[in-house]
Design a protein around this motif. Structure first.
Motif, PDB file in Angstrom:
ATOM      1  N   GLY A 100      13.980  -6.706  -3.756  1.00  0.00           N
ATOM      2  CA  GLY A 100      12.857  -7.476  -3.061  1.00  0.00           C
ATOM      3  C   GLY A 100      11.551  -7.345  -2.412  1.00  0.00           C
ATOM      4  N   VAL A 101      12.429  -6.194  -1.700  1.00  0.00           N
ATOM      5  CA  VAL A 101      11.183  -5.689  -0.870  1.00  0.00           C
ATOM      6  C   VAL A 101       9.680  -5.638  -1.898  1.00  0.00           C
ATOM      7  N   PHE A 102       9.291  -5.192  -3.425  1.00  0.00           N
ATOM      8  CA  PHE A 102       8.454  -4.753  -4.228  1.00  0.00           C
ATOM      9  C   PHE A 102       8.305  -6.247  -4.664  1.00  0.00           C
ATOM     10  N   GLU A 103       8.809  -7.172  -4.583  1.00  0.00           N
ATOM     11  CA  GLU A 103       8.533  -8.567  -4.470  1.00  0.00           C
ATOM     12  C   GLU A 103       7.940  -9.505  -3.416  1.00  0.00           C
ATOM     13  N   ASN A 104       8.455  -8.945  -2.725  1.00  0.00           N
ATOM     14  CA  ASN A 104       7.518  -8.948  -1.291  1.00  0.00           C
ATOM     15  C   ASN A 104       6.021  -8.576  -0.983  1.00  0.00           C
ATOM     16  N   TYR A 105       5.597  -7.717  -1.618  1.00  0.00           N
ATOM     17  CA  TYR A 105       4.578  -7.035  -1.876  1.00  0.00           C
ATOM     18  C   TYR A 105       3.428  -7.831  -1.585  1.00  0.00           C
ATOM     19  N   THR A 106       2.064  -7.597  -0.863  1.00  0.00           N
ATOM     20  CA  THR A 106       1.185  -8.973  -0.545  1.00  0.00           C
ATOM     21  C   THR A 106      -0.232  -8.174  -1.171  1.00  0.00           C
ATOM     22  N   GLY A 107      -0.388  -6.771  -0.451  1.00  0.00           N
ATOM     23  CA  GLY A 107      -1.226  -5.990  -0.530  1.00  0.00           C
ATOM     24  C   GLY A 107      -1.775  -5.954   0.579  1.00  0.00           C
ATOM     25  N   SER A 108      -1.694  -6.387   1.918  1.00  0.00           N
ATOM     26  CA  SER A 108      -2.105  -6.431   2.937  1.00  0.00           C
ATOM     27  C   SER A 108      -1.971  -5.357   3.807  1.00  0.00           C
ATOM     28  N   SER A 109      -2.767  -4.658   4.475  1.00  0.00           N
ATOM     29  CA  SER A 109      -2.263  -3.742   4.938  1.00  0.00           C
ATOM     30  C   SER A 109      -1.318  -3.387   7.021  1.00  0.00           C
ATOM     31  N   GLU A 110      -1.606  -5.020   6.943  1.00  0.00           N
ATOM     32  CA  GLU A 110      -1.207  -6.235   8.319  1.00  0.00           C
ATOM     33  C   GLU A 110       0.378  -6.109   8.187  1.00  0.00           C
ATOM     34  N   ASP A 111       0.797  -6.225   6.991  1.00  0.00           N
ATOM     35  CA  ASP A 111       1.361  -6.299   6.308  1.00  0.00           C
ATOM     36  C   ASP A 111       2.410  -5.025   6.250  1.00  0.00           C
ATOM     37  N   SER A 112       3.909  -5.005   7.291  1.00  0.00           N
ATOM     38  CA  SER A 112       4.715  -3.444   7.446  1.00  0.00           C
ATOM     39  C   SER A 112       5.581  -4.180   6.145  1.00  0.00           C
ATOM     40  N   ASN A 113       6.094  -4.557   5.057  1.00  0.00           N
ATOM     41  CA  ASN A 113       6.310  -4.409   4.714  1.00  0.00           C
ATOM     42  C   ASN A 113       5.721  -3.797   2.824  1.00  0.00           C
ATOM     43  N   SER A 114       4.368  -4.249   3.122  1.00  0.00           N
ATOM     44  CA  SER A 114       3.860  -3.240   1.396  1.00  0.00           C
ATOM     45  C   SER A 114       3.020  -2.121   2.476  1.00  0.00           C
ATOM     46  N   ARG A 115       3.113  -1.956   4.286  1.00  0.00           N
ATOM     47  CA  ARG A 115       2.413  -0.214   4.591  1.00  0.00           C
ATOM     48  C   ARG A 115       3.585   0.365   3.875  1.00  0.00           C
ATOM     49  N   SER A 116       4.983  -0.265   4.045  1.00  0.00           N
ATOM     50  CA  SER A 116       6.181   0.827   3.271  1.00  0.00           C
ATOM     51  C   SER A 116       5.850   0.690   2.166  1.00  0.00           C
ATOM     52  N   VAL A 117       5.597   0.265   0.789  1.00  0.00           N
ATOM     53  CA  VAL A 117       5.805   0.605  -0.308  1.00  0.00           C
ATOM     54  C   VAL A 117       4.534   0.953  -0.588  1.00  0.00           C
ATOM     55  N   ASP A 118       3.359   1.142   0.142  1.00  0.00           N
ATOM     56  CA  ASP A 118       2.140   1.657  -0.100  1.00  0.00           C
ATOM     57  C   ASP A 118       2.566   3.516  -0.080  1.00  0.00           C
ATOM     58  N   ALA A 119       3.020   3.459   1.546  1.00  0.00           N
ATOM     59  CA  ALA A 119       3.459   4.668   2.137  1.00  0.00           C
ATOM     60  C   ALA A 119       4.564   5.625   0.512  1.00  0.00           C
ATOM     61  N   MET A 120       5.455   5.028   0.356  1.00  0.00           N
ATOM     62  CA  MET A 120       6.365   5.774  -0.342  1.00  0.00           C
ATOM     63  C   MET A 120       5.839   5.954  -2.066  1.00  0.00           C
ATOM     64  N   GLN A 121       4.886   4.870  -2.080  1.00  0.00           N
ATOM     65  CA  GLN A 121       4.076   5.149  -3.703  1.00  0.00           C
ATOM     66  C   GLN A 121       3.462   7.020  -4.189  1.00  0.00           C
ATOM     67  N   GLU A 122       2.971   7.041  -2.368  1.00  0.00           N
ATOM     68  CA  GLU A 122       2.024   7.613  -2.112  1.00  0.00           C
ATOM     69  C   GLU A 122       3.046   9.054  -2.205  1.00  0.00           C
ATOM     70  N   GLU A 123       4.219   9.050  -0.870  1.00  0.00           N
ATOM     71  CA  GLU A 123       4.701   9.830  -0.664  1.00  0.00           C
ATOM     72  C   GLU A 123       5.467  10.410  -1.831  1.00  0.00           C
ATOM     73  N   LEU A 124       6.285  10.172  -2.512  1.00  0.00           N
ATOM     74  CA  LEU A 124       7.009  10.197  -3.021  1.00  0.00           C
ATOM     75  C   LEU A 124       6.527  10.355  -4.751  1.00  0.00           C
ATOM     76  N   LYS A 125       4.539   9.811  -5.296  1.00  0.00           N
ATOM     77  CA  LYS A 125       4.136   9.531  -6.344  1.00  0.00           C
ATOM     78  C   LYS A 125       4.496   9.245  -7.396  1.00  0.00           C
ATOM     79  N   CYS A 126       5.089   8.271  -6.561  1.00  0.00           N
ATOM     80  CA  CYS A 126       6.366   7.097  -8.134  1.00  0.00           C
ATOM     81  C   CYS A 126       5.304   5.712  -7.347  1.00  0.00           C
ATOM     82  N   CYS A 127       5.595   4.728  -8.365  1.00  0.00           N
ATOM     83  CA  CYS A 127       4.948   2.765  -8.456  1.00  0.00           C
ATOM     84  C   CYS A 127       6.501   2.301  -9.435  1.00  0.00           C
ATOM     85  N   GLY A 128       6.263   1.491  -8.501  1.00  0.00           N
ATOM     86  CA  GLY A 128       7.330   0.021  -9.081  1.00  0.00           C
ATOM     87  C   GLY A 128       8.530   0.561  -8.320  1.00  0.00           C
ATOM     88  N   VAL A 129       9.432   0.347  -9.414  1.00  0.00           N
ATOM     89  CA  VAL A 129      10.876   0.163  -9.171  1.00  0.00           C
ATOM     90  C   VAL A 129      11.231   0.920 -10.044  1.00  0.00           C
TER      91      VAL A 129
END
Length: 227
Positions: A100-129
């Motif tokens: 659900g968190v990935f589904e609500n991704y907007t790509g906006s830097s002002e969206d805390s949900n999107s920032r969390s997704v981007d930060a996790m993908q960069e840190e864990l070196k992963c992509c998608g669920v």
């Protein structure tokens, strides 16, 4: 004291990782578990410091307090280990909101949900669920024209990566849910294994304090011989 530092570091590590990714977990007792683990580590450090002091002092009261704290540490650490085991078994269920968190991704830097997704993908070196193809079914992917993945999916070994779907080899292939699960499981299992070490150390300390108390009693109370 060294054991206390080890347990404390593991507790802080779990606290940080869970805090950074809390939105990917359902409302559960995970927060309580983390706090109990950190508390047990703090008590272990305090008890270790007191133990070092007790070894230099000839005080029955301090020795009694030391034993009391050892019992408290044993109880709190046992509770932390039981909670850690519970969460290690139910972790997949607790990560139900992940998609659900990935589904609500907007790509906006002002969206805390999107920032969390981007930060996790960069840190864990992963992509998608499950893997990078999950992005193909998200609302954001369709609204963005279906031409690229989020930049946070780009493999750092490809500096020119722009997330285009036409160069999937430049994208991380492993899914984020599995990677995050590995991180949390590692910290939980470390706490469970460290409990065994704590119990062994406590047994040794109980024997040491018992010997100190016996020595103190034998030196203070002596049988006077009659002349």
């Amino acid at each position: 004291m060294a054991v206390g530092i080890l347990v404390w570091l593991n507790g802080v590590y779990l606290l940080i990782k869970y805090g950074e990714n809390s939105r990917f977990f359902s409302e559960s007792y995970m927060t309580l578990t983390v706090l109990v683990i950190v508390t047990s580590a703090a008590l272990l450090l305090v008890t270790g410091c007191l133990g070092s002091w007790v070894s230099l002092k000839d005080s029955i009261c301090l020795q009694g307090l030391f034993v009391y704290l050892l019992v408290v540490v044993f109880c709190v650490k046992s509770t932390a280990s039981a909670l850690a085991y519970f969460h290690s078994v139910t972790l997949d269920t607790e990560m139900a909101p992940f998609s659900g968190v990935f589904e609500n991704y907007t790509g906006s830097s002002e969206d805390s949900n999107s920032r969390s997704v981007d930060a996790m993908q960069e840190e864990l070196k992963c992509c998608g669920v499950k893997n990078y193809t999950d992005w193909l079914e998200t609302t954001w992917f369709n609204k963005s024209g279906g031409l690229r993945f989020p930049y946070s999916c780009c493999n750092v070994t490809f500096p020119t990566c722009n997330g285009t779907v036409y160069q999937p080899w430049q994208i991380y292939t492993q899914g984020c849910q599995e990677e995050l699960s590995k991180v949390i499981q590692f910290a939980l299992k470390m706490d469970m294994w460290s409990s065994l070490l704590v119990y062994v150390v406590e047994i040794g300390l109980f024997v040491m304090v018992k010997q100190l108390m016996r020595t103190n009693r034998s030196t203070r109370y002596q049988v006077l011989e009659k002349n």
